[in-house]
Design an enzyme around this catalytic site. Structure first.
Site, PDB file in Angstrom:
ATOM      1  N   GLN A  86       0.913  -1.292   0.021  1.00  0.00           N
ATOM      2  CA  GLN A  86       0.130   0.064  -0.005  1.00  0.00           C
ATOM      3  C   GLN A  86       0.775   1.183   0.193  1.00  0.00           C
ATOM      4  O   GLN A  86       0.335   2.409  -0.250  1.00  0.00           O
ATOM      5  CB  GLN A  86      -0.949  -0.093   1.058  1.00  0.00           C
ATOM      6  CG  GLN A  86      -0.402   0.041   2.554  1.00  0.00           C
ATOM      7  CD  GLN A  86      -1.398   0.032   3.726  1.00  0.00           C
ATOM      8  OE1 GLN A  86      -1.745  -1.310   4.001  1.00  0.00           O
ATOM      9  NE2 GLN A  86      -2.085   1.031   4.362  1.00  0.00           N
ATOM     10  N   CYS A 135      -5.270   0.515   3.725  1.00  0.00           N
ATOM     11  CA  CYS A 135      -5.373  -0.858   3.970  1.00  0.00           C
ATOM     12  C   CYS A 135      -6.461  -1.520   3.666  1.00  0.00           C
ATOM     13  O   CYS A 135      -6.887  -2.654   3.189  1.00  0.00           O
ATOM     14  CB  CYS A 135      -4.888  -0.722   5.509  1.00  0.00           C
ATOM     15  SG  CYS A 135      -6.025  -0.019   6.510  1.00  0.00           S
ATOM     16  N   HIS A 180      -6.358  -1.455  11.352  1.00  0.00           N
ATOM     17  CA  HIS A 180      -5.799  -1.953  10.257  1.00  0.00           C
ATOM     18  C   HIS A 180      -6.622  -2.950   9.660  1.00  0.00           C
ATOM     19  O   HIS A 180      -7.509  -3.916  10.564  1.00  0.00           O
ATOM     20  CB  HIS A 180      -4.596  -2.554  10.529  1.00  0.00           C
ATOM     21  CG  HIS A 180      -3.769  -2.698   9.311  1.00  0.00           C
ATOM     22  ND1 HIS A 180      -3.626  -2.033   8.101  1.00  0.00           N
ATOM     23  CD2 HIS A 180      -2.882  -3.924   9.226  1.00  0.00           C
ATOM     24  CE1 HIS A 180      -2.940  -2.602   7.402  1.00  0.00           C
ATOM     25  NE2 HIS A 180      -2.391  -3.807   7.861  1.00  0.00           N
ATOM     26  N   ASN A 222      -0.890  -9.380   4.730  1.00  0.00           N
ATOM     27  CA  ASN A 222      -0.796  -7.929   4.733  1.00  0.00           C
ATOM     28  C   ASN A 222      -0.461  -7.395   3.413  1.00  0.00           C
ATOM     29  O   ASN A 222      -0.287  -7.973   2.595  1.00  0.00           O
ATOM     30  CB  ASN A 222       0.394  -7.615   5.918  1.00  0.00           C
ATOM     31  CG  ASN A 222       0.098  -6.338   6.506  1.00  0.00           C
ATOM     32  OD1 ASN A 222      -0.863  -5.451   6.256  1.00  0.00           O
ATOM     33  ND2 ASN A 222       1.262  -5.863   7.369  1.00  0.00           N
TER      34      ASN A 222
END
Ligand SMILES: *[C@@H]1O[C@H](CO)[C@@H](O)[C@H](O)[C@H]1NC(C)=O
Length: 368
Positions: free
Chosen positions: A151, A157, A300, A327
């Site tokens: 990102q 996110c 997140h 992630n």
């Protein structure tokens, strides 16, 4: 002294040790610094470590003042990593790409979950049977997960969590794994949370996965990553082209706060969009994260892709289950871009905001 009292005293002890150590900048005693530096004095140690950091992550600072400011933050973050290591002994904590950021900069630049109200308006997922769940499960092995993305310095996110879940659902619906566009969501999705005034998806300033699913339902779908590539900024205009839709949402729902239901939804419906508190992720290098204490303030958005088990419990070494999380900080973060976090106690809020999405069944998606 019973077991609980012992644990409590142990935690109090850890806090006092770590609080004290962070106020005494005796870097020579710091194992985080010591493990990398052979010999040399205290200052030399941190400086050497900082040089390695700058080289490894290509950090360039515009002035001497900026450099010194970042160096001080770096030293503070080494101590933070040390505290995290004590609080979270089954994971490895240390220097990461984020070691020169303040906690505020970290939150604003690489997280991006907006609006803390739980999605009470969203449909609850139907309760699934849980008696025949596999012991281990990983959607990566079944081809439902795209490569780890990055990102950058943008609080987007939420868009990666959203596309990750839809990529998996689309794969289940069509047999085709297509990388989807986060930039479309960053540029075009300004959907608001009906529960919370002023909380709308807003590019690099944050958003919510459920709002993004809602946007995709309304807009008709998401384009391919390669037709609408990621820029990591939210200054551009929306360039959504309806004729190039690659995947569409059929419906989405919210999974109850129950780990068996989360596992059953994961196995049946594909990777799940989840929210988490990311404070331990700033210093995470690898292993199973299972901190003694972790906030459940969700900040997140990530993607739950599987679960497994291992003998990681620090006090009694026995097989314990963990979640496998994708992630969006690149492959150089964590375990090739992935995070493992223990199950059992909604640690860091990982079980609190879980969404499952179904994709529309289509045959041909886009014309090449
Ligand atoms: C969601 O969509 C999928 C795929 O079209 C369908 O099988 C499922 O029944 C839908 N679920 C709900 C709750 O409407």
């Amino acid at each position: 002294m019973d077991h609980r009292t012992f644990i409590l005293l142990f935690i109090v002890f850890l806090f006092s040790v770590t609080a004290f150590s962070s106020e005494t900048p005796n870097d020579g005693e710091d194992p985080i610094i010591r493990q990398v530096v052979d010999g040399g004095g205290v200052r030399l140690g941190a400086e050497y470590h900082f040089n390695q950091f700058k080289h490894r992550f290509g950090k360039v600072y515009s002035s001497k003042d900026e450099h010194d400011y970042r160096f001080n933050l770096f030293k503070t973050n080494l101590h933070r990593a040390k505290r995290h290591q004590i609080m979270d002994p089954s994971a490895v904590h240390g220097v990461t790409r984020f070691s020169d950021l303040t906690p505020r900069e970290f939150r604003h630049s690489v997280l991006g979950l907006r609006g803390l109200s739980l999605p009470s308006d969203a449909t609850p997922a139907p309760i699934l049977p849980t008696d025949n769940l596999p012991a281990d499960f990983d959607w990566r092995e079944k081809g439902a997960v795209t490569a780890v993305k990055n990102q950058g310095s943008c609080g987007s996110c939420w868009s990666f969590s959203t596309t990750g879940a839809l990529e998996g659902a689309h794969y289940l619906a069509t047999g085709e794994l297509v990388s989807l566009s986060e930039q479309q969501l960053v540029d075009c999705d300004h959907e608001c949370d009906p529960e919370e005034a002023g909380s709308c998806d807003s590019g690099c300033n944050g958003g919510l996965m459920n709002s993004a699913f809602e946007y995709i339902l309304k807009s008709g779908g998401v384009m391919r990553e390669k037709d609408y590539p990621y820029s990591g900024t939210d200054k551009g205009v929306c360039k959504f082209d309806k004729t190039k839709i690659a995947a569409s949402v059929a419906n989405f729902s919210v999974v109850s706060l129950n780990e068996d239901q989360i596992a059953a939804n994961l196995v049946k419906n594909g990777p799940l969009a989840v929210a988490i508190n990311a404070v331990f992720m700033q210093t995470y290098i690898g292993g199973v994260s299972c901190p003694y204490v972790c906030s459940r303030r969700l900040d997140h958005g990530v993607l739950l892709v599987g679960y497994g088990s291992g003998a990681y419990a620090p006090i009694r070494m026995k097989e314990k289950p963990y979640w496998i999380i994708k992630n969006s900080w690149g492959e150089n973060w964590g375990e090739n871009g992935y995070y493992k976090i223990c199950q059992g106690k909604n640690i860091c809020g990982v079980d609190s905001m879980v969404s499952t999405v179904a994709a529309v069944h289509t045959t041909a998606t886009t014309t090449q």
